[in-house]
Design a protein around this motif. Sequence first.
Motif, PDB file in Angstrom:
ATOM      1  N   GLY A  13       0.759  -1.243   0.000  1.00 24.17           N
ATOM      2  CA  GLY A  13       0.000   0.000   0.000  1.00 24.17           C
ATOM      3  C   GLY A  13       0.788   1.289   0.000  1.00 24.17           C
ATOM      4  O   GLY A  13       0.190   2.370   0.054  1.00 24.17           O
ATOM      5  N   SER A  70       0.221  -5.075   9.238  1.00 29.99           N
ATOM      6  CA  SER A  70      -0.998  -5.049   8.424  1.00 29.99           C
ATOM      7  C   SER A  70      -2.160  -5.712   9.155  1.00 29.99           C
ATOM      8  O   SER A  70      -3.314  -5.298   9.020  1.00 29.99           O
ATOM      9  N   VAL A  93      -6.024  -1.734  10.657  1.00 27.43           N
ATOM     10  CA  VAL A  93      -7.103  -2.118   9.741  1.00 27.43           C
ATOM     11  C   VAL A  93      -6.922  -1.450   8.383  1.00 27.43           C
ATOM     12  O   VAL A  93      -7.046  -2.091   7.341  1.00 27.43           O
ATOM     13  N   SER A  94      -6.618  -0.181   8.371  1.00 28.23           N
ATOM     14  CA  SER A  94      -6.543   0.582   7.129  1.00 28.23           C
ATOM     15  C   SER A  94      -5.165   0.483   6.496  1.00 28.23           C
ATOM     16  O   SER A  94      -4.148   0.709   7.160  1.00 28.23           O
ATOM     17  N   ARG A  95      -5.105   0.147   5.210  1.00 30.19           N
ATOM     18  CA  ARG A  95      -3.837   0.106   4.480  1.00 30.19           C
ATOM     19  C   ARG A  95      -3.237   1.502   4.382  1.00 30.19           C
ATOM     20  O   ARG A  95      -2.018   1.665   4.406  1.00 30.19           O
ATOM     21  N   GLU A  96      -4.115   2.517   4.294  1.00 33.64           N
ATOM     22  CA  GLU A  96      -3.644   3.895   4.217  1.00 33.64           C
ATOM     23  C   GLU A  96      -2.954   4.295   5.525  1.00 33.64           C
ATOM     24  O   GLU A  96      -1.907   4.940   5.518  1.00 33.64           O
ATOM     25  N   ASP A  97      -3.576   3.895   6.656  1.00 30.67           N
ATOM     26  CA  ASP A  97      -2.967   4.206   7.949  1.00 30.67           C
ATOM     27  C   ASP A  97      -1.621   3.494   8.096  1.00 30.67           C
ATOM     28  O   ASP A  97      -0.648   4.079   8.582  1.00 30.67           O
ATOM     29  N   GLU A 119      -7.734  -0.968  19.755  1.00 30.79           N
ATOM     30  CA  GLU A 119      -7.981   0.272  19.021  1.00 30.79           C
ATOM     31  C   GLU A 119      -6.993   1.357  19.446  1.00 30.79           C
ATOM     32  O   GLU A 119      -6.479   2.117  18.615  1.00 30.79           O
ATOM     33  N   LYS A 152      -0.086   5.323  15.329  1.00 23.92           N
ATOM     34  CA  LYS A 152      -0.270   6.488  14.467  1.00 23.92           C
ATOM     35  C   LYS A 152       0.421   7.723  15.020  1.00 23.92           C
ATOM     36  O   LYS A 152       1.003   8.511  14.274  1.00 23.92           O
TER      37      LYS A 152
END
Length: 221
Positions: free
Chosen positions: A103, A136, A140-144, A178, A185
Amino acid sequence: MVLPLYSLNTLRLGYSIVSCTFASTAKIFVAGDLKPSHISLQNHLLHRSITSKISADRHNFTVAYLINSCGLSPEGAISSSKWVELQSSQGADSVLALLSKHGLSETQISKVVSSRPAILVADPEKTLLPKLEFFSSVVVSREDFARILCFNPHLLSRSLENHIIPAYNFLRSLISEENVVAVLKRSSWIFLENRRKNVVPNIELLRELGMPQSCIASSQH
């Protein structure tokens, strides 16, 4: 005619001196004739010349690859080439393809390589893939995930079994899954730090001071 004993001893001594002098002279002559130091110097200079040429060729190849395949500027490529030397493009191509598959955009890959040039010589299957798959599965998000890796590519330099997974499990013992993602991040440095040396003592201190577990957990993200 019979010579006195002391004359015989003197004669033997004189013969020995002459013999030793002749032998030494012969050895010096032979050694000088072969000129080993001269030959050795020639070989050394030839070897150094060949080695320098090979090093220069590899350096030029590395710089060209960083520019053409990784999108670095000429200045950035020259700077990054101090930390990595490519023998060929095969392994580095596999690394770039793997990052793209998970990604990362070309711009993000360029930032990763610029921050961590040695990633190009890492084993894509044995070293990088297990870490990429782990992160990965957590994010959850590939963008994140792409943004996290772009922000902190040094995550891929840590041992999965000895550092990354234990750090993740440690965080999960304090906060929800979470919130672990939120930590990745915002402050993924905790995956790089020695948690036993730097993180655990701080948490224990907060507990001794009476801070509730909910507040300690919120301080981790």
